[in-house]
Design a protein around this motif. Structure first.
Motif, mmCIF file in Angstrom:
data_model
loop_
_atom_site.group_PDB
_atom_site.id
_atom_site.type_symbol
_atom_site.label_atom_id
_atom_site.label_comp_id
_atom_site.label_asym_id
_atom_site.label_seq_id
_atom_site.Cartn_x
_atom_site.Cartn_y
_atom_site.Cartn_z
ATOM 1 N N ASP C 366 0.824 -1.215 0.000
ATOM 2 C CA ASP C 366 0.000 0.000 0.000
ATOM 3 C C ASP C 366 0.859 1.267 0.000
ATOM 4 N N ASP C 367 2.083 1.165 0.534
ATOM 5 C CA ASP C 367 2.969 2.330 0.434
ATOM 6 C C ASP C 367 3.327 2.592 -1.023
ATOM 7 N N PHE C 368 3.505 1.519 -1.774
ATOM 8 C CA PHE C 368 3.824 1.704 -3.193
ATOM 9 C C PHE C 368 2.607 2.169 -3.984
ATOM 10 N N GLU C 369 1.419 1.704 -3.593
ATOM 11 C CA GLU C 369 0.218 2.236 -4.259
ATOM 12 C C GLU C 369 0.179 3.752 -4.117
ATOM 13 N N LYS C 370 0.478 4.198 -2.923
ATOM 14 C CA LYS C 370 0.436 5.649 -2.689
ATOM 15 C C LYS C 370 1.562 6.362 -3.426
ATOM 16 N N ALA C 371 2.774 5.811 -3.303
ATOM 17 C CA ALA C 371 3.926 6.484 -3.922
ATOM 18 C C ALA C 371 3.764 6.560 -5.437
ATOM 19 N N ILE C 372 3.295 5.476 -6.033
ATOM 20 C CA ILE C 372 3.170 5.448 -7.494
ATOM 21 C C ILE C 372 2.009 6.322 -7.958
ATOM 22 N N SER C 373 0.918 6.296 -7.210
ATOM 23 C CA SER C 373 -0.215 7.153 -7.584
ATOM 24 C C SER C 373 0.171 8.619 -7.527
ATOM 25 N N ARG C 374 0.971 8.952 -6.549
ATOM 26 C CA ARG C 374 1.340 10.363 -6.394
ATOM 27 C C ARG C 374 2.566 10.740 -7.209
ATOM 28 N N GLY C 375 3.411 9.769 -7.489
ATOM 29 C CA GLY C 375 4.683 10.053 -8.147
ATOM 30 C C GLY C 375 4.541 10.239 -9.643
ATOM 31 N N SER C 376 5.646 10.648 -10.259
ATOM 32 C CA SER C 376 5.619 10.987 -11.683
ATOM 33 C C SER C 376 5.900 9.782 -12.560
ATOM 34 N N GLU C 377 5.599 9.972 -13.824
ATOM 35 C CA GLU C 377 5.988 8.985 -14.825
ATOM 36 C C GLU C 377 7.491 9.104 -15.055
ATOM 37 N N GLY C 378 8.097 7.967 -15.330
ATOM 38 C CA GLY C 378 9.545 7.960 -15.546
ATOM 39 C C GLY C 378 10.348 7.852 -14.266
ATOM 40 N N THR C 379 9.671 8.013 -13.130
ATOM 41 C CA THR C 379 10.353 7.906 -11.840
ATOM 42 C C THR C 379 10.579 6.427 -11.497
ATOM 43 N N ILE C 380 11.719 6.155 -10.812
ATOM 44 C CA ILE C 380 12.044 4.780 -10.433
ATOM 45 C C ILE C 380 11.535 4.520 -9.009
ATOM 46 N N TYR C 381 10.859 3.413 -8.830
ATOM 47 C CA TYR C 381 10.317 3.033 -7.517
ATOM 48 C C TYR C 381 10.943 1.704 -7.107
ATOM 49 N N ILE C 382 11.631 1.694 -5.955
ATOM 50 C CA ILE C 382 12.350 0.483 -5.546
ATOM 51 C C ILE C 382 11.952 0.059 -4.137
ATOM 52 N N ASP C 383 11.740 -1.214 -3.965
ATOM 53 C CA ASP C 383 11.530 -1.767 -2.635
ATOM 54 C C ASP C 383 12.843 -2.358 -2.139
ATOM 55 N N ASP C 384 13.208 -2.044 -0.901
ATOM 56 C CA ASP C 384 14.399 -2.622 -0.260
ATOM 57 C C ASP C 384 15.651 -2.448 -1.131
ATOM 58 N N GLY C 385 15.882 -1.252 -1.593
ATOM 59 C CA GLY C 385 17.054 -0.981 -2.433
ATOM 60 C C GLY C 385 18.355 -1.243 -1.692
ATOM 61 N N ASN C 386 19.381 -1.601 -2.443
ATOM 62 C CA ASN C 386 20.675 -1.874 -1.820
ATOM 63 C C ASN C 386 21.776 -1.044 -2.479
ATOM 64 N N GLU C 387 22.927 -1.088 -1.841
ATOM 65 C CA GLU C 387 24.066 -0.261 -2.249
ATOM 66 C C GLU C 387 24.337 -0.261 -3.750
ATOM 67 N N LEU C 388 24.463 -1.438 -4.334
ATOM 68 C CA LEU C 388 24.827 -1.513 -5.749
ATOM 69 C C LEU C 388 23.732 -0.909 -6.622
ATOM 70 N N GLU C 389 22.491 -1.158 -6.237
ATOM 71 C CA GLU C 389 21.387 -0.557 -6.991
ATOM 72 C C GLU C 389 21.418 0.964 -6.882
ATOM 73 N N PHE C 390 21.756 1.437 -5.705
ATOM 74 C CA PHE C 390 21.816 2.890 -5.537
ATOM 75 C C PHE C 390 22.858 3.507 -6.472
ATOM 76 N N PHE C 391 24.016 2.862 -6.556
ATOM 77 C CA PHE C 391 25.049 3.368 -7.464
ATOM 78 C C PHE C 391 24.507 3.441 -8.891
ATOM 79 N N GLU C 392 23.823 2.383 -9.271
ATOM 80 C CA GLU C 392 23.327 2.322 -10.647
ATOM 81 C C GLU C 392 22.248 3.381 -10.902
ATOM 82 N N VAL C 393 21.367 3.515 -9.923
ATOM 83 C CA VAL C 393 20.300 4.510 -10.071
ATOM 84 C C VAL C 393 20.892 5.915 -10.179
ATOM 85 N N ILE C 394 21.917 6.178 -9.395
ATOM 86 C CA ILE C 394 22.542 7.508 -9.442
ATOM 87 C C ILE C 394 23.068 7.786 -10.846
#
Lengths: 462, 120, 493
Positions: C366-394
């Motif tokens: 339900d947190d993602f339902e809210k975040a995605i409903s409110r968030g923009s298109e093209g935005t990345i939504y991650i559950d339980d992100g980790n260090e390596l993913e953060f580097f890549e997202v940056i």
């Protein structure tokens, strides 16, 4: 007159002074290059230790968790180790060492870590990564035994016992520093360089003081390599700077490979640093250079400027890791201060009480030094409430509210010191450490005099 | 154009998206209270949009629906002034469509696996 | 494809279902990242444990009770001095923590006697405190210590104390979220309804899921006071143990953190018919809306409007100053869960920023339902992100700022990206009108810090010399620096 030993009169702990074993093990392991420690337990055992390290250093350290959930608590967590190791090895191509650090939960469950490691080598590493050596090293640190001090000692022993390998003599000295800060490591390296001693540092954590680089490459990292640890078996001798944090490993090297272990008093203060140099002289045959004699003289000069005028007779309480506490107590005596209360925070304190440095201390003082064993901060706070007069507290940041609420000046020393900026950058060991300590203590007392308007005018002309 | 069917569909979609981006009451964690909220608040909103003088209900829970509906209606009137030009039946129909769309997305077709758990 | 598998996750393809990029026209019933499921071992998760959720997040903020952690000493040590929740009780809750300091012998023979002694000692040490929370941890849960029995015995013997027990071993659940849940449900089951609070206003609320980080809750308590509303249970920032036992007497539950405390609001609604009003406490428009709803609920709209007008007049000009400078900046929100959806629209609509990536540690679907409903298109939504993913997202989104915790923050500073503490706040409070100005100020200071320009510059680069020569028009230089060009000076070993 002398050292009075007392035991905390309670069963429970009110405001803990010491951490549990896995924390100490994690601190050792982050000192290894290309290493990600794997904590086998609930996620908090790793996440909150990482947070503690981050609080102290303002740096991130990569530590993994096996993420033990309910199923593992019921059926055993060995599968979690397997999964975690596979994920780590596959995702981190440069990874060479994975220490597997147990916790209270997985020790209570009784997971066979050694068995999993054997299985992983056979069924995973040799098959999937035949050309890559990744060391999986078990470290047993149930949180209900000892403290972070023992955890540090155990981890160092486990790593050395696992990796050390006899080959050709290397002419080096193994330096087991114990739990120190990058500033201390820098100072120890400086002394060893001045002495012309070739060494293996366990662990070389100077890189925890890490820069922001233009190419974005600066990350906090340990720099002791697998090869370094392997080579400890071939050194001329081991020198142990913190008896309770590293001796077990040095003792192993002596028994197993005939590398003599020399325990030197933690080099805090002039006399202890002298002993360190003399022991190096004895082990390596290297002469103590003029440069260090000059540094020594500068330190004594700094202390002389302060001691009888400002530091003399100041009543000090000291807590923290045992070797640090004892070293600081000795330093206080050198500076004419009175370390009237020492607090050790774990159940190994019976050993500390018999420590020869404390015995020697007893022979030097003409007042009582109360040593509280198995202590917590309530032992400190209660004594202050009951009227104990203190002029100074030396210890880590977890005791900050005792200082704040009772208005007692405090110099943060050791780990963690998160409520002061960058203290880990400065040494407390060596002659330069003695200068830093004496002057920081003095400046802290000066600020307190000014705040309380207590003879602050004396500082006009001094 | 207000009045014709496709106009109402279009408006309902816009209002649905507006609610999606704003209102927390549609996201309650379980199927039953999500449904209750959407029905309660949208039902009240349909009343309020035609009868702004609707008195405040007695029970606390109804009063809560009333409050959410009241602010929603005020937002709708501000964001979508064309609503004001609709007739009473059209307004009711519009709100009904928004409600149905919300129920469809947030409840019926929801892929949130926790929505159908039996307890909180 | 809306779900993405990051390059660093090729070895753990199961991560794909946790990482989502919103495409135009997509509804939350089409794609929703998997959340609140088992962590992948060894993935360098940022998640904590159940005990942390119960103690560090919720119980630890209560201002007038002893925290007794039944386990080895580390659980107490490591969750002490890690929060910035304040109280008006001389911050008792920040200063003290107790542990039974379990040793091997207690693991073998049971720790209940030890617990009993530790409880009595603690009450003796703090004679003015008559309330306590006891937390069960991994090993004491595994050996089956019955903390409730011990607590009841001590309560019977001492007579004037009350003890709350919560079972939150670190291995329970998949993150701190389980501990939130346990605390909520146990408090509801065991404590709510036990105490009759003094009612001083016809308008009564509980503030739920607000932990008074850097005084956030003080801001809201002040708003309530100015509207003549009595806060009965503040769950749990600056919360009082007994008042929280009287939560059943409020007429409205105002829920701020729905993730950590929505449960108790639901139960209060089910059992006592007290409605649950979820509000967003960050951002002018959101705050105003929340206050309007509370005012409308009690029929005191005039007071609400007066408050909103006063606060807006005071703070809006300041916010406008920052808005001009923050508009267009790209930001990541990598926090626990709810702040994703609380913040995204406030940042985008009110400050003109663009939230380019969001990651949560312990969010639920339900947190993602809210975040995605409110968030923009093209935005990345991650559950339980980790260090390596953060580097890549940056690398993918090149953010100007990241709101996250200290560990990740200390990592990203090395990449020349400013971080702000999204949990404990840099210089809060962040809630309310003044809080949002503080947030904007912190973001402005971080993004516009002169240090980032300095960090990027490689002073070994000789372009500046060439520029100098061009400026000099090829005139002969007076000094001869030729010996310094080879890189000997200042070269690293």
């Amino acid at each position: 007159m002398g050292v009075v030993l007392v035991e905390k009169p309670r069963e429970g702990v009110i405001n803990p002074m010491y951490n549990c074993q896995p924390c100490g093990a994690q601190y050792v392991c982050i000192g290894i290059k290309d290493c990600i420690p794997l904590v086998h337990g609930g996620q908090g055992c790793c996440t909150f230790v990482r947070l503690l390290f981050a609080q102290h250093y303002k740096e991130n350290f990569s530590i993994a968790s096996t993420s033990l959930h309910e199923d593992a608590a019921v059926f055993g967590g060995m599968k979690k180790i397997e999964e975690a190791v596979k994920v780590l090895v596959r995702r981190h191509p440069n990874l060479r060492v994975i220490p597997i650090i147990t916790t209270c939960s997985t020790e209570t469950i009784g997971d066979d870590v050694e068995g999993v490691i054997r299985k992983l080598k056979r069924t995973f590493l040799e098959k999937e990564f035949p050309d890559r050596e990744v060391y999986l090293i078990p470290i047993h640190t149930p949180s209900y035994s000892g403290s972070h001090v023992k955890g540090y000692d155990t981890a160092m022993f486990s790593l050395v016992a696992y990796l050390a390998e006899k080959s050709e003599p290397n002419g080096k000295v193994n330096v087991f520093t114990g739990w120190m800060n990058p500033g201390d490591i820098r100072e120890i390296k400086h002394i060893l360089a001045e002495m012309g001693v070739d060494y293996i540092l366990l662990m070389d954590i100077e890189g925890f003081d890490s820069p922001i680089m233009p190419d974005r490459s600066g990350f906090a990292t340990g720099n002791t390599t697998v090869e370094d640890i392997r080579d400890t078996a071939n050194s001329t001798a081991s020198i142990v700077l913190c008896k309770y944090e590293g001796f077990k490993a040095a003792e192993f090297l002596e028994k197993r490979f005939g590398v003599p272990a020399v325990v030197t008093p933690t080099p805090i203060g002039i006399r202890n640093t002298d002993m360190f140099l003399k022991n190096l002289r004895r082990i390596t045959g290297r002469r103590i250079p003029d440069s260090l004699v000059e540094e020594r003289g500068r330190a004594i000069d700094a202390m002389v400027d302060l001691a009888h005028m400002f530091l003399a007779d100041k009543r000090v309480a000291i807590y923290g890791d045992p070797d640090l506490v004892i070293g600081l107590a000795q330093f206080c005596v050198e500076c004419e201060m009175k370390p009237v209360l020492l607090l050790f925070g774990d159940d190994a304190s019976k050993h500390y009480a018999k420590d020869e440095r404390l015995v020697e201390l007893e022979s030097k003082v003409e007042y009582d030094i109360e040593v509280v064993m198995n202590a917590d901060f309530w032992e400190l706070e209660r004594r202050i409430k009951d009227g104990l007069k203190l002029d100074l507290i030396l210890g880590h940041s977890k005791g900050r509210y005792v200082s704040i609420d009772y208005g007692i000046p405090m110099v943060r020393v050791g780990f963690p010191t998160f409520d002061r900026a960058g203290l880990w950058r400065y040494p407390v060991v060596g002659y330069n450490g003695a200068i830093w300590l004496a002057e920081t203590i003095a400046n802290t007392i000066f600020e307190d005099m000014e705040r309380r308007k207590d003879r602050e005018w004396i500082l006009n002309v001094w | 154009m207000p009045g014709d069917k496709s106009g109402i569909d279009d408006l309902a979609e816009k209002i649905y998206l507006f609610i999606q981006g704003k209102c927390l009451w549609q996201f309650f964690p379980r199927e039953w209270d999500r449904k209750a909220n959407i029905e309660g608040i949208m039902g009240m909103a349909a009343e309020l949009i035609v009868n702004p003088k609707l008195p405040q209900p007695e029970t606390l829970v109804d009063r809560y629906y009333y409050v959410e509906a009241k602010l929603l209606v005020s937002d709708i009137k501000k964001e979508f002034p064309q609503v004001l030009e609709l007739g009473e039946d059209e307004k009711r129909e519009l709100m009904e469509r928004v409600k149905q769309k919300l129920l469809e997305v947030m409840v019926l077709k929801s892929i949130n696996p926790e929505l159908r758990l039996s307890s909180y | 494809m809306p779900f993405v598998l990051f390059k660093c996750d090729e070895a753990i393809p199961e991560r794909e279902k946790h990482c989502y990029v919103k495409a135009p026209g997509e509804d939350v019933h089409e794609y929703l990242p998997a959340a609140n499921i088992a962590t992948i071992p060894g993935s360098l998760t940022e998640r904590g444990c159940s005990y942390c959720g119960a103690k560090l997040v919720i119980g630890g903020a209560i201002k007038d009770c002893i925290q007794m952690i039944h386990g080895p000493v580390g659980c107490a040590y490591n969750t002490w001095h890690t929060k910035r929740y304040l109280s008006d009780n001389d911050n008792f809750q920040l200063k003290h923590v107790c542990s039974t300091d379990m040793k091997e012998v207690h693991i073998v023979y049971g720790g209940m006697k030890r617990l009993e002694k530790a409880i009595k000692e603690a009450f003796e040490a703090y004679p003015n405190i008559k309330r306590m929370i006891v937390y069960l941890t991994c090993p004491t849960a595994l050996i089956g210590d019955d903390i409730d029995r011990v607590a009841k015995k001590v309560m019977r013997e001492l007579g004037d104390v009350d003890i709350f027990c919560v079972s939150c071993p670190g291995f329970a659940g998949v993150s701190q979220s389980k501990g939130h849940h346990e605390f909520n449900m146990e408090w509801m089951r065991g404590k709510v309804g036990e105490y009759e609070p003094e009612i001083t206003s016809p308008y009564t609320v509980n503030l739920i899921g607000e932990y008074n980080i850097q005084g956030d809750g003080f801001v809201f308590e002040d708003y309530m006071r100015r509207m003549g509303i009595q806060v009965i249970g503040h769950f749990t920032g600056n919360g009082s143990y007994d008042m929280l036992r009287g939560m059943h007497r409020a007429k409205l539950n105002v829920v701020i953190c729905a993730r950590s405390a929505g449960y108790i609001a639901n139960e209060l609604k089910r059992r006592y018919g007290i409605p649950r009003l979820d509000i967003d406490p960050w951002g002018f428009e959101y705050v105003a809306e929340g206050i309007r709803k509370i005012g409308a609920f009690f029929g005191i709209e005039d007071r609400a409007e007066k408050l909103i007008a006063e606060e807006t007049a005071k703070w809006k000009p300041k916010l406008d100053w920052y808005r001009k400078r923050l508009a267009g900046k790209k930001i990541c929100i990598w926090t626990g869960g709810p702040r994703l959806w609380h913040w995204v629209k406030a940042f985008e609509d009110e400050l003109g920023m663009r939230v380019v990536a969001m990651s949560c540690k312990f969010g639920h679907p339900d947190d993602f339902e809210k975040a995605i409903s409110r968030g923009s298109e093209g935005t990345i939504y991650i559950d339980d992100g980790n260090e390596l993913e953060f580097f890549e997202v940056i690398e993918m989104v090149k953010p100007d700022l990241i709101y996250t915790g200290p560990r990740v923050g200390d990592l990203v500073k090395k990449l020349h990206i400013p971080y702000l503490n999204g949990h404990g706040e840099h210089n809060g409070p962040y809630m309310g009108f003044e809080g949002f100005v503080n947030m904007a100020r912190d973001m402005y200071n971080a993004i516009y810090s002169p240090l980032w320009e300095l960090a990027k510059e490689d002073i070994r680069n000789d372009e500046w010399m060439e520029e100098l020569e061009e400026e000099d028009g090829g005139e002969e230089s007076g000094a001869d620096f030729s010996g310094m060009e080879s890189g000997e000076v200042g070269a690293e070993g």
